[in-house]
Write a protein that holds these residues in place. Sequence first.
Motif, PDB file in Angstrom:
ATOM      1  N   GLU A  70     -14.214  -5.189 -12.431  1.00 45.09           N
ATOM      2  CA  GLU A  70     -13.253  -5.786 -13.361  1.00 45.09           C
ATOM      3  C   GLU A  70     -13.338  -5.171 -14.753  1.00 45.09           C
ATOM      4  O   GLU A  70     -12.395  -5.309 -15.546  1.00 45.09           O
ATOM      5  CB  GLU A  70     -13.495  -7.297 -13.442  1.00 45.09           C
ATOM      6  N   GLU A  71     -14.437  -4.489 -15.058  1.00 46.41           N
ATOM      7  CA  GLU A  71     -14.620  -3.893 -16.376  1.00 46.41           C
ATOM      8  C   GLU A  71     -14.168  -2.439 -16.439  1.00 46.41           C
ATOM      9  O   GLU A  71     -14.260  -1.814 -17.499  1.00 46.41           O
ATOM     10  CB  GLU A  71     -16.091  -3.980 -16.780  1.00 46.41           C
ATOM     11  N   THR A  72     -13.673  -1.902 -15.329  1.00 44.55           N
ATOM     12  CA  THR A  72     -13.248  -0.499 -15.354  1.00 44.55           C
ATOM     13  C   THR A  72     -11.925  -0.312 -16.077  1.00 44.55           C
ATOM     14  O   THR A  72     -11.652   0.767 -16.614  1.00 44.55           O
ATOM     15  CB  THR A  72     -13.139   0.073 -13.930  1.00 44.55           C
ATOM     16  N   GLY A  73     -11.075  -1.349 -16.094  1.00 46.95           N
ATOM     17  CA  GLY A  73      -9.791  -1.237 -16.776  1.00 46.95           C
ATOM     18  C   GLY A  73      -8.782  -2.228 -16.240  1.00 46.95           C
ATOM     19  O   GLY A  73      -9.091  -3.045 -15.358  1.00 46.95           O
ATOM     20  N   PRO A  74      -7.538  -2.178 -16.736  1.00 49.41           N
ATOM     21  CA  PRO A  74      -6.512  -3.142 -16.342  1.00 49.41           C
ATOM     22  C   PRO A  74      -6.006  -2.908 -14.922  1.00 49.41           C
ATOM     23  O   PRO A  74      -6.047  -1.796 -14.399  1.00 49.41           O
ATOM     24  CB  PRO A  74      -5.399  -2.906 -17.367  1.00 49.41           C
ATOM     25  N   LEU A  75      -5.500  -3.972 -14.328  1.00 52.05           N
ATOM     26  CA  LEU A  75      -4.949  -3.905 -12.974  1.00 52.05           C
ATOM     27  C   LEU A  75      -3.664  -3.081 -12.926  1.00 52.05           C
ATOM     28  O   LEU A  75      -2.873  -3.077 -13.871  1.00 52.05           O
ATOM     29  CB  LEU A  75      -4.663  -5.312 -12.455  1.00 52.05           C
ATOM     30  N   LEU A  76      -3.461  -2.393 -11.811  1.00 55.21           N
ATOM     31  CA  LEU A  76      -2.222  -1.657 -11.534  1.00 55.21           C
ATOM     32  C   LEU A  76      -1.570  -2.240 -10.284  1.00 55.21           C
ATOM     33  O   LEU A  76      -2.266  -2.733  -9.387  1.00 55.21           O
ATOM     34  CB  LEU A  76      -2.516  -0.171 -11.305  1.00 55.21           C
ATOM     35  N   PRO A  77      -0.235  -2.158 -10.193  1.00 58.67           N
ATOM     36  CA  PRO A  77       0.452  -2.751  -9.042  1.00 58.67           C
ATOM     37  C   PRO A  77       0.330  -1.931  -7.761  1.00 58.67           C
ATOM     38  O   PRO A  77       0.339  -2.490  -6.660  1.00 58.67           O
ATOM     39  CB  PRO A  77       1.908  -2.844  -9.494  1.00 58.67           C
ATOM     40  N   ASP A  78       0.209  -0.595  -7.853  1.00 56.01           N
ATOM     41  CA  ASP A  78       0.196   0.218  -6.645  1.00 56.01           C
ATOM     42  C   ASP A  78      -0.311   1.613  -6.953  1.00 56.01           C
ATOM     43  O   ASP A  78      -0.542   1.974  -8.115  1.00 56.01           O
ATOM     44  CB  ASP A  78       1.596   0.295  -6.028  1.00 56.01           C
ATOM     45  N   LEU A  79      -0.456   2.389  -5.881  1.00 57.92           N
ATOM     46  CA  LEU A  79      -0.936   3.757  -5.972  1.00 57.92           C
ATOM     47  C   LEU A  79       0.180   4.738  -5.661  1.00 57.92           C
ATOM     48  O   LEU A  79       1.161   4.396  -5.003  1.00 57.92           O
ATOM     49  CB  LEU A  79      -2.054   3.983  -4.940  1.00 57.92           C
ATOM     50  N   ILE A  80       0.002   5.980  -6.078  1.00 65.98           N
ATOM     51  CA  ILE A  80       0.865   7.064  -5.616  1.00 65.98           C
ATOM     52  C   ILE A  80       0.414   7.457  -4.211  1.00 65.98           C
ATOM     53  O   ILE A  80      -0.781   7.635  -3.962  1.00 65.98           O
ATOM     54  CB  ILE A  80       0.790   8.274  -6.568  1.00 65.98           C
ATOM     55  N   ARG A  81       1.366   7.577  -3.302  1.00 73.26           N
ATOM     56  CA  ARG A  81       1.042   7.909  -1.910  1.00 73.26           C
ATOM     57  C   ARG A  81       1.852   9.117  -1.458  1.00 73.26           C
ATOM     58  O   ARG A  81       3.007   9.291  -1.855  1.00 73.26           O
ATOM     59  CB  ARG A  81       1.309   6.719  -0.984  1.00 73.26           C
ATOM     60  N   ILE A  82       1.250   9.937  -0.617  1.00 75.26           N
ATOM     61  CA  ILE A  82       1.901  11.126  -0.094  1.00 75.26           C
ATOM     62  C   ILE A  82       2.692  10.750   1.149  1.00 75.26           C
ATOM     63  O   ILE A  82       2.133  10.178   2.093  1.00 75.26           O
ATOM     64  CB  ILE A  82       0.864  12.208   0.257  1.00 75.26           C
ATOM     65  N   PRO A  83       3.982  11.063   1.215  1.00 72.41           N
ATOM     66  CA  PRO A  83       4.761  10.754   2.429  1.00 72.41           C
ATOM     67  C   PRO A  83       4.392  11.711   3.565  1.00 72.41           C
ATOM     68  O   PRO A  83       4.145  12.897   3.341  1.00 72.41           O
ATOM     69  CB  PRO A  83       6.209  10.944   1.982  1.00 72.41           C
ATOM     70  N   TYR A  84       4.365  11.195   4.785  1.00 69.51           N
ATOM     71  CA  TYR A  84       4.072  12.016   5.956  1.00 69.51           C
ATOM     72  C   TYR A  84       4.538  11.280   7.205  1.00 69.51           C
ATOM     73  O   TYR A  84       4.900  10.094   7.143  1.00 69.51           O
ATOM     74  CB  TYR A  84       2.575  12.328   6.055  1.00 69.51           C
ATOM     75  N   GLN A  85       4.523  11.970   8.348  1.00 66.12           N
ATOM     76  CA  GLN A  85       4.955  11.383   9.614  1.00 66.12           C
ATOM     77  C   GLN A  85       3.864  10.475  10.174  1.00 66.12           C
ATOM     78  O   GLN A  85       2.803  10.924  10.583  1.00 66.12           O
ATOM     79  CB  GLN A  85       5.278  12.486  10.634  1.00 66.12           C
ATOM     80  N   ARG A  86       4.134   9.178  10.191  1.00 62.91           N
ATOM     81  CA  ARG A  86       3.204   8.249  10.826  1.00 62.91           C
ATOM     82  C   ARG A  86       3.227   8.444  12.337  1.00 62.91           C
ATOM     83  O   ARG A  86       4.203   8.949  12.892  1.00 62.91           O
ATOM     84  CB  ARG A  86       3.577   6.807  10.501  1.00 62.91           C
ATOM     85  N   ALA A  87       2.155   8.055  12.982  1.00 63.27           N
ATOM     86  CA  ALA A  87       2.086   8.151  14.438  1.00 63.27           C
ATOM     87  C   ALA A  87       2.884   7.017  15.064  1.00 63.27           C
ATOM     88  O   ALA A  87       2.645   5.841  14.775  1.00 63.27           O
ATOM     89  CB  ALA A  87       0.637   8.096  14.897  1.00 63.27           C
ATOM     90  N   VAL A  88       3.837   7.375  15.924  1.00 66.59           N
ATOM     91  CA  VAL A  88       4.683   6.386  16.589  1.00 66.59           C
ATOM     92  C   VAL A  88       4.942   6.822  18.026  1.00 66.59           C
ATOM     93  O   VAL A  88       4.824   8.002  18.369  1.00 66.59           O
ATOM     94  CB  VAL A  88       6.040   6.196  15.865  1.00 66.59           C
ATOM     95  N   LEU A  89       5.313   5.850  18.851  1.00 65.60           N
ATOM     96  CA  LEU A  89       5.791   6.110  20.200  1.00 65.60           C
ATOM     97  C   LEU A  89       7.265   5.745  20.229  1.00 65.60           C
ATOM     98  O   LEU A  89       7.633   4.593  20.018  1.00 65.60           O
ATOM     99  CB  LEU A  89       5.011   5.279  21.226  1.00 65.60           C
ATOM    100  N   ASN A  90       8.121   6.738  20.463  1.00 67.02           N
ATOM    101  CA  ASN A  90       9.563   6.553  20.368  1.00 67.02           C
ATOM    102  C   ASN A  90      10.237   7.032  21.647  1.00 67.02           C
ATOM    103  O   ASN A  90      10.320   8.233  21.908  1.00 67.02           O
ATOM    104  CB  ASN A  90      10.098   7.328  19.153  1.00 67.02           C
ATOM    105  N   ASN A  91      10.687   6.081  22.476  1.00 62.81           N
ATOM    106  CA  ASN A  91      11.403   6.409  23.720  1.00 62.81           C
ATOM    107  C   ASN A  91      10.638   7.399  24.593  1.00 62.81           C
ATOM    108  O   ASN A  91      11.182   8.391  25.083  1.00 62.81           O
ATOM    109  CB  ASN A  91      12.797   6.969  23.401  1.00 62.81           C
ATOM    110  N   GLY A  92       9.359   7.132  24.775  1.00 58.49           N
ATOM    111  CA  GLY A  92       8.548   7.963  25.650  1.00 58.49           C
ATOM    112  C   GLY A  92       7.992   9.218  25.004  1.00 58.49           C
ATOM    113  O   GLY A  92       7.298   9.995  25.670  1.00 58.49           O
TER     114      GLY A  92
END
Length: 305
Positions: free
Chosen positions: A170-192
């Motif tokens: 809690e002493e490191t600094g103020p809260l942030l709402p979110d992080l920067i994230r790198i977009p990429y293809q998530r693993a999914v199963l799509n129609n076989g």
Amino acid sequence: MKCLSLLAAWCCLLLTASGQSRALVLQTDFGVRDGAVSAMKGVAFGVSPSLPVFDLTHEIPPYNIWEGAYRLQQTAAYWPKGTVFVSVVDPGVGSSRKSVVLETKSGHYFVTPDNGTLTFVAEQLGVSAIREIDEKKNRLPGSEKSYTFHGRDLYAYTGARLAAGVIRFEETGPLLPDLIRIPYQRAVLNNGTLQGNIPILDVQYGNVWTNIPDSLLAQLNVRHGDQLQVRILHDNKAVWSGEMPFAATFSAVPEGKPLAYLNSLLQLSFALNMGDFAKTHTIGSGPDWSVEVRVTSRGTSTPPR
């Protein structure tokens, strides 16, 4: 991964013996040919001479935020709760990018520039809270005129103070709402068809690792001995396609022949037995590399477990 588990267990014993509650683990793209990593360790030692400091790696390719993010995911879960990771792959050093500390739901801490480095551990371990480092309170004294070595002046100093218990999260600094994230293809199963990303290559052997987990293979009822059609894409353009069996071990196919298998993270991977798949077929890794896999014929072996 067995070695990592043994290291984590040894780390727990060391922490108990030393009276410390946390370890500090360092990752950078600095290499070890100069004194940069040693300077970071010197800062940590100055905070607490009894603080246990370990290296994840300092061989991240220069400026490769994606690989830095992956290596954190590959190793963090094998370290004890409370471990503090400092990761410095920071092509934007001195710019307006934020410096942050992530507390995960697993109880691990990550000190790093907010540039996508935390993409995978945030997903894997869950986000409890994110704080922006307050440089007025958490910066190495006397470093105010330095703008290009935040790894030493900000991240190693803050990480060591957090790991040693000098400051609380809690002493490191103020809260942030979110992080920067790198977009990429998530693993999914799509129609076989299994779809996923190629996050990394096995640097020693040239095997191609995907982010497709064994749980998705089980949903498709993939068994050892099944024949798979594999299509590898770069920027959504096919660069290689072919068939290979899904096997338990490399020796299941003749030398030089391709196979699909589960790597040490239980994710679908591709290899040439006694060969370099990535080099042979000019395959890379990163957010712009993806893969499509489907079963073309069934074998007779039992399913992977």
